[in-house]
Design a protein around this motif. Structure first.
Motif, short mmCIF file in Angstrom:
data_model
loop_
_atom_site.label_atom_id
_atom_site.label_comp_id
_atom_site.label_asym_id
_atom_site.label_seq_id
_atom_site.Cartn_x
_atom_site.Cartn_y
_atom_site.Cartn_z
N PHE A 18 1.25 -1.40 0.14
CA PHE A 18 -0.04 0.01 -0.10
C PHE A 18 0.92 0.92 -0.15
N ASP A 19 0.55 2.70 -0.56
CA ASP A 19 1.26 3.41 -0.94
C ASP A 19 0.00 4.41 -0.56
N PHE A 20 0.35 6.16 -0.52
CA PHE A 20 -1.06 7.08 -0.29
C PHE A 20 0.43 8.15 -1.40
N PRO A 39 -6.11 26.24 -8.60
CA PRO A 39 -4.69 25.62 -7.44
C PRO A 39 -6.12 24.07 -7.53
N ALA A 40 -5.41 22.58 -8.13
CA ALA A 40 -6.39 21.84 -7.19
C ALA A 40 -5.49 20.62 -6.48
N PHE A 41 -5.67 20.12 -5.33
CA PHE A 41 -5.69 19.21 -4.60
C PHE A 41 -5.56 17.61 -5.28
N GLN A 42 -5.07 17.10 -5.17
CA GLN A 42 -4.66 15.76 -5.97
C GLN A 42 -4.17 14.55 -5.49
N PRO A 43 -5.38 14.05 -4.55
CA PRO A 43 -4.15 12.32 -4.04
C PRO A 43 -4.45 11.31 -5.15
N ASP A 44 -3.95 10.14 -4.19
CA ASP A 44 -3.34 9.02 -4.89
C ASP A 44 -2.95 7.68 -3.86
N ILE A 45 -3.97 7.11 -3.51
CA ILE A 45 -4.09 5.74 -3.05
C ILE A 45 -3.36 4.39 -4.10
N ASN A 46 -2.91 3.30 -4.16
CA ASN A 46 -2.21 2.51 -4.49
C ASN A 46 -1.77 1.40 -3.81
#
Length: 231
Positions: A18-20, A39-46
């Motif tokens: 798991f990673d974030f 402007p934007a916030f861009q989360p990623d979980i993989n």
């Protein structure tokens, strides 16, 4: 379609790592198009193991106006990549694109899409892509579900070796057919630009990824210069 995605994704959780991560960008510009002009916030979980990865990625405008919120995005993906020799990699990805906000109600509030609607004409568009990264960076993508135009995209990048810790790439990309999504009536270039990225070390345990991109879209005659920081 929904059950097929679940069958593909759920068994992988038994062995995945798991990673974030998250990025903050001054603009969300993708393939030459500005999503939300904010402007934007861009989360990623993989979750990843042995080259196979799957997860979710989003982009959320920091501007609360309906026009900016309409650029919000939530994607689900599954992919595979492999280094075939030192400095040369290939891979393929399937991405499910969704846009949570479809517009504004009469009172000015956000109008939300039904994320559970996987039917044709619903809120999900499926794209299949393949890439090679090495002496050049080459990627091809095509929409295979919920796009009457079967929009495709080709991108070519050339990495430039730098004596500093900054990675550079010049790139060009465009669609090969008519596409309302890109505003084209046929094959056209939608991005020409230069991208730069650099890791900034804070201490032995923490470093921030920084980036800057200058891009011009010949279809819209617009230029964009945006920066980002990630952790």
């Amino acid at each position: 379609m929904k059950h097929l995605l679940l069958c593909l994704l759920l068994p992988l959780t038994a062995f995945a790592q798991f990673d974030f991560s998250a990025d903050l960008v001054s603009r969300y510009v993708w393939r030459g198009l500005d999503f939300g002009q904010s402007p934007a916030f861009q989360p990623d979980i993989n979750f990843e193991k042995s080259g196979v990865s799957f997860g979710a990625w989003g982009s959320y405008a920091l501007d609360a106006s309906p026009s900016a919120q309409a650029g919000n995005e939530l994607d689900f993906y599954i992919g595979y990549s492999e280094e075939i020799m030192d400095g040369h990699s290939i891979g393929a990805t399937v991405i499910d694109y969704t846009f949570p906000v479809s517009g504004a109600n009469s009172d000015g509030s956000n109008q939300y899409t039904d994320i559970t609607d996987f039917s044709e004409g619903g809120s999900h568009t499926i794209e299949v892509s393949a890439f090679y990264e090495g002496m050049v960076n080459l990627a091809y993508a095509i929409n295979v579900y919920n796009d009457d135009y079967a929009t495709n995209y080709l991108r070519l990048g050339y990495p430039i070796t730098s004596t500093s810790a900054t990675d550079l790439e010049v790139f060009v990309g465009g669609t090969l057919n008519e596409s309302p999504a890109y505003g084209t009536t046929g094959a056209a270039v939608t991005e020409v630009g230069l991208g730069m990225s650099k890791d900034v070390k804070i201490n032995d345990q923490l470093s921030l990824g920084t980036s800057a991109t200058l891009v011009f879209n010949p279809v819209t005659d617009q230029g964009h210069f945006f920066v980002g920081v990630g952790f």
